[in-house]
Scaffold this active site. Structure first.
Site, PDB file in Angstrom:
ATOM      1  N   GLU A 109       0.813  -1.225   0.000  1.00 24.82           N
ATOM      2  CA  GLU A 109       0.000   0.000   0.000  1.00 24.82           C
ATOM      3  C   GLU A 109       0.844   1.272   0.000  1.00 24.82           C
ATOM      4  O   GLU A 109       0.403   2.315  -0.497  1.00 24.82           O
ATOM      5  CB  GLU A 109      -0.971   0.009   1.180  1.00 24.82           C
ATOM      6  CG  GLU A 109      -2.111  -0.996   1.057  1.00 24.82           C
ATOM      7  CD  GLU A 109      -1.779  -2.378   1.586  1.00 24.82           C
ATOM      8  OE1 GLU A 109      -0.579  -2.654   1.861  1.00 24.82           O
ATOM      9  OE2 GLU A 109      -2.699  -3.194   1.724  1.00 24.82           O
ATOM     10  N   LYS A 127     -17.589  -0.931   5.824  1.00 25.05           N
ATOM     11  CA  LYS A 127     -18.061  -1.899   4.831  1.00 25.05           C
ATOM     12  C   LYS A 127     -19.583  -1.881   4.691  1.00 25.05           C
ATOM     13  O   LYS A 127     -20.114  -2.031   3.590  1.00 25.05           O
ATOM     14  CB  LYS A 127     -17.571  -3.295   5.214  1.00 25.05           C
ATOM     15  CG  LYS A 127     -17.725  -4.305   4.095  1.00 25.05           C
ATOM     16  CD  LYS A 127     -17.061  -5.628   4.448  1.00 25.05           C
ATOM     17  CE  LYS A 127     -17.191  -6.604   3.274  1.00 25.05           C
ATOM     18  NZ  LYS A 127     -16.588  -7.909   3.586  1.00 25.05           N
ATOM     19  N   PHE A 160     -11.365  -7.559  13.617  1.00 28.77           N
ATOM     20  CA  PHE A 160     -10.285  -8.015  12.733  1.00 28.77           C
ATOM     21  C   PHE A 160      -9.973  -6.941  11.690  1.00 28.77           C
ATOM     22  O   PHE A 160     -10.886  -6.411  11.060  1.00 28.77           O
ATOM     23  CB  PHE A 160     -10.688  -9.322  12.054  1.00 28.77           C
ATOM     24  CG  PHE A 160      -9.660  -9.807  11.079  1.00 28.77           C
ATOM     25  CD1 PHE A 160      -8.389 -10.184  11.521  1.00 28.77           C
ATOM     26  CD2 PHE A 160      -9.936  -9.877   9.731  1.00 28.77           C
ATOM     27  CE1 PHE A 160      -7.428 -10.619  10.627  1.00 28.77           C
ATOM     28  CE2 PHE A 160      -8.965 -10.306   8.827  1.00 28.77           C
ATOM     29  CZ  PHE A 160      -7.715 -10.682   9.274  1.00 28.77           C
ATOM     30  N   GLN A 161      -8.727  -6.637  11.541  1.00 27.80           N
ATOM     31  CA  GLN A 161      -8.240  -5.612  10.605  1.00 27.80           C
ATOM     32  C   GLN A 161      -8.876  -4.241  10.866  1.00 27.80           C
ATOM     33  O   GLN A 161      -9.087  -3.462   9.938  1.00 27.80           O
ATOM     34  CB  GLN A 161      -8.443  -6.045   9.152  1.00 27.80           C
ATOM     35  CG  GLN A 161      -7.536  -7.220   8.778  1.00 27.80           C
ATOM     36  CD  GLN A 161      -7.351  -7.421   7.299  1.00 27.80           C
ATOM     37  OE1 GLN A 161      -8.256  -7.185   6.521  1.00 27.80           O
ATOM     38  NE2 GLN A 161      -6.175  -7.884   6.908  1.00 27.80           N
ATOM     39  N   MET A 194      24.444   8.299   1.552  1.00 29.89           N
ATOM     40  CA  MET A 194      24.338   9.540   2.329  1.00 29.89           C
ATOM     41  C   MET A 194      24.601   9.261   3.807  1.00 29.89           C
ATOM     42  O   MET A 194      25.207  10.083   4.494  1.00 29.89           O
ATOM     43  CB  MET A 194      22.966  10.182   2.124  1.00 29.89           C
ATOM     44  CG  MET A 194      22.894  11.629   2.569  1.00 29.89           C
ATOM     45  SD  MET A 194      24.111  12.684   1.729  1.00 29.89           S
ATOM     46  CE  MET A 194      23.144  13.397   0.414  1.00 29.89           C
TER      47      MET A 194
END
Lengths: 180, 594
Positions: B58, B170, B120-121, B488
């Site tokens: 993501e 949802k 969940f999630q 760097m």
């Protein structure tokens, strides 16, 4: 005007701090207070006092009154940062826009008997505080006024059996007929 | 989907999402499915108007949307699921916030009745993303979904652009509600400024006209204001004849091939740009924010100059540096106002003073601060970028980068003549930005050459997105300057920590050529200066994604450099440094700084 901190300069310049009362008109929606508080904590600004309540039911607007301290540059930043939050309608610095009225309400619980109890009641009268709860051993006083008045009253109650204090934070409004 | 009596349309939340995206003119979305966005993915399956690009992480979805947005000027769109989908997007969102990139990120959320139950999630997406977005929404009423989505696009692209999250539970995606089209009415509270205050513009133009040692210092704000703003900037700068420098974010708004161009300023900017900033008497800052990489030591930053600052975001003005003439407004409008005011004033400028100023600038230019020692047996990283530029300059090229030495070399040795061609993570400095950003750019410009100038360590952070490029036939070129170090980090350890290279050596590197093959892409390697040109030409003509393993000098450092705690006129130059110079470059005080 002194510069704030940077990744390049370590020394914190000595600067005078100012206290400002800022009035913010916001949409009364979930999370808006979290946005304001998150802005202050995330950017390291001070909150001395914060008062919030819905003030215009029809328009779903709340007014947040914030008392904050900072250098003039930081105070400017605070106002500009607040103003760019999407649900904020207006930001007004009451400290710079002329005369303002500031009031706070405190509930002060004092316990004691005898001479101390009498003295507490006498001082409460002098400060125009009202006893809104009492027993033979305690009072709960309600006092309204400027912050300094409340602080003075609380300090006087300290030796007379102060138990606890609850304060609302400052509500402020500009004098005169105009809207903010 | 059904029309009701009053003409408004009833549809499910998921359908509302797609309809709103269509009405906002969205063609591509970058996303990754999951439980809490399945209804939206089901709708995506049943249509072919919108193209969905399946990323591999993501964070990559947001960077791809950023690349898409920066190269097109449109809003980039992301679709991810709840919980880990949203938390993985946080780095990308913060990157977009820091660089002011317009992105709308739609996140799925657990059903409304489960919010707060540690389902969940589940995560508190609006809580987590509040400080890393310009604004965010949790939609709990399907009838408000369309309006919120349209507002999200408005907020993302208006004023100072930025990322906006819309969190959709949802159950709302399944529910039926009313769709509302795009409204033209003014937003109730968020109305960013456009025109600048005419009095301030008059004052600014007078200060510019009376300047003896003027300079323009421009930034990403000009690019964000659209190609027309860059055109106007060119007109203003040429009209005045004044020198111009730009931040990392602003490269391309003024052509690097022009004689008035001084190169980038700041920590790794050019000697001439930084010295001109230090010595100028009037500084015209347009769409830049006096970032610490730019100013160097604040108390020694351009002492004695009159500072004019044009910015659409008033909170950028007087934040780090006190300015004398602030102008709050959109660059696209303010630059035109300045041109008009200049023409109206028709000032007689001090030509003699300007000639002396340019003479002074020429002496700084003669210092040739970007000079480096070429080697016959090893490819110098600067040389690799120079060749890449020379061999691609006549093409339709877009460049993305990761973060670090290679990024600075790209900024120094690759020259941009047009805006929207240069995609780099400036504010947040996100390693792993380049590959997914290149995916987003190539998606918008299928026939252009898109090159991610990368380092071998940084590229591994989002290497999996090469798989996305292969899936969608996106022939991106990943040009790795492989010095086997986090360059760097190693440079700072050399300057600050006595050369103790703690964990900055890239051990156990993959064979990048074989890695490319494993992904069904093409791997190319160049190890000697003599073979570099042919290898680059082969890369350009390969019609598939390429990983180019350019083995470069392991110890090259990025110069010139303003060391921590120093001012603009105290730069470290690369070509004549001794070991002792390097040891003493940064004071004890300066070592604490970033």
């Amino acid at each position: 005007m002194g510069q704030p901190g940077s990744a390049y300069s370590l020394e914190k310049p000595e600067q005078s701090l100012e206290t400002h009362t800022i009035s913010v008109l916001v949409d009364n929606e979930p999370g808006v207070l979290a946005r304001v508080i998150g802005l202050f904590s995330g950017r390291g600004y001070n909150i001395e006092s914060l008062t919030v309540s819905e003030t215009e039911h029809e328009a779903h607007l709340s007014r947040i009154t914030i008392v904050t301290t900072g250098t003039p540059m930081v105070i400017e930043q605070i106002k500009n940062q607040l103003d760019r939050l999407v649900p904020i309608h207006s930001v007004t610095d009451l400290t710079v826009c002329g005369e303002t009225i500031e009031r706070e309400l405190a509930l002060v619980k004092v316990a004691g008997v005898g001479e101390k109890r009498v003295e507490a009641l006498r001082l409460a009268e002098a400060f125009r505080a009202t006893a809104i709860d009492a027993s033979l051993e305690h009072f709960v006083f309600q006092i309204t006024g400027r912050q300094s008045k409340i602080e003075q009253f609380v300090a006087l109650m300290q030796p007379l059996g102060l138990v606890e204090v609850c304060r609302t934070g400052v509500a402020a409004i500009a004098r005169g007929a105009e809207r903010m | 989907m059904s029309a009701t009596e009053n003409g408004s349309v009833k549809m499910t939340g998921a359908q509302i999402v797609l309809q709103a995206l269509a009405d906002q003119g969205v063609d591509h979305i970058f996303g990754y499915p999951g439980g809490a966005v399945l209804p939206i993915y089901d709708e995506l399956f049943q249509q072919d108007r919108l193209q969905h690009v399946l990323v591999r992480h993501e964070q990559g979805a947001v960077h791809a949307a950023e690349g898409y947005a920066r190269s097109t000027g449109k809003v980039g769109v992301v679709l991810v699921t709840s919980g880990p989908g949203a938390t993985n997007a946080v780095t990308g969102l913060t990157d977009a916030l820091m660089d002011s990139i317009p992105v709308v990120c739609i996140t799925g959320q657990v059903p409304t009745h489960l919010i707060g139950n540690d389902a969940f999630q589940e995560c508190d997406t609006v809580g987590i993303t509040r400080p890393c977005t310009k604004h965010n929404y949790l939609v709990k009423d399907v009838d408000q979904l369309a309006e919120v989505l349209h507002e999200a696009f408005y907020v993302a692209r208006s004023g100072r652009p930025g990322p906006v999250v819309v969190d959709i539970p949802k159950d709302i995606q399944f529910m039926t509600g009313t769709y509302k089209g795009v409204s033209n009415s003014q937003h109730k509270s968020y109305v960013p400024p456009r025109q600048g205050d005419p009095a301030a513009i008059e004052a600014a133009v007078s200060a510019m006209a009376n300047a003896k040692r003027p300079i323009f210092y421009t930034g990403g704000g000009v690019i964000n204001a659209g190609p027309a703003a860059s055109e106007s900037l060119r007109e203003l700068v040429r009209m005045t004849g004044y020198p111009i420098t730009s931040t990392l974010m602003g490269l391309g708004s003024y052509p690097a091939s022009d004689k008035q161009w001084l190169g980038m300023l700041g920590m790794h900017g050019t000697f001439e740009a930084n010295n001109a900033m230090h010595d100028c008497d009037v500084m015209v800052c347009i769409g830049a924010r006096f970032d610490d990489r730019i100013t160097g030591r604040l108390d020694a930053f351009s002492p004695g100059s009159t500072k004019i600052h044009v910015d659409v975001d008033p909170s950028s003005i007087n934040k780090n540096v006190h300015v004398d003439i602030p102008i709050v407004g959109d660059c696209a409008y303010v630059i035109d106002q300045m041109i008009a005011a200049w023409k109206a004033q028709n000032p007689s400028v001090d030509k003699e003073a300007h000639a002396r100023w340019w003479e002074q600038i020429e002496t700084w230019r003669k210092r040739k601060c970007l000079h480096y020692r070429k080697k016959s047996d090893v490819i110098m990283p600067q040389y690799a970028i120079e060749r890449l530029f020379a061999l691609t300059r006549d093409r339709d090229t877009y460049i993305t980068t990761e973060v670090g030495q290679h990024q600075m070399w790209a900024a120094q040795y690759f020259h941009f003549d047009e805006p929207n061609r240069w995609m780099t993570s400036g504010g947040l400095g996100t390693m792993g930005y380049g590959i997914p950003a290149a995916v987003g750019v190539q998606m918008a410009h299928r026939d252009s050459l898109v090159v991610d100038i990368a380092g071998e360590a940084r590229v591994l952070m989002t290497m999996q997105e090469i798989s996305t490029a292969v899936q969608y036939d996106l022939p991106i070129k990943i040009f790795i300057l492989n010095n086997e170090y986090m360059g760097m980090v190693r440079q700072w350890q050399e300057l600050l920590h006595g050369g103790r290279y703690s964990h900055s050596y890239s051990e156990a590197l993959p064979d990048f050529v074989k890695l490319a093959e494993a992904y069904h892409a093409v791997g190319i390697r160049a190890e000697k200066p003599g073979e570099l040109d042919d290898a680059i030409l082969e890369m350009i003509k390969t019609p598939k994604p390429v990983i180019f393993d350019c083995r470069v000098d392991k110890h090259a450092n990025c110069f010139p450099m303003i060391p921590s705690g120093e001012a603009h006129n105290n730069m470290l130059m690369g070509d004549d440094l001794t070991e002792e110079d390097i040891e003493n470059a940064i004071s004890e005080e300066g070592k604490v700084m970033v």
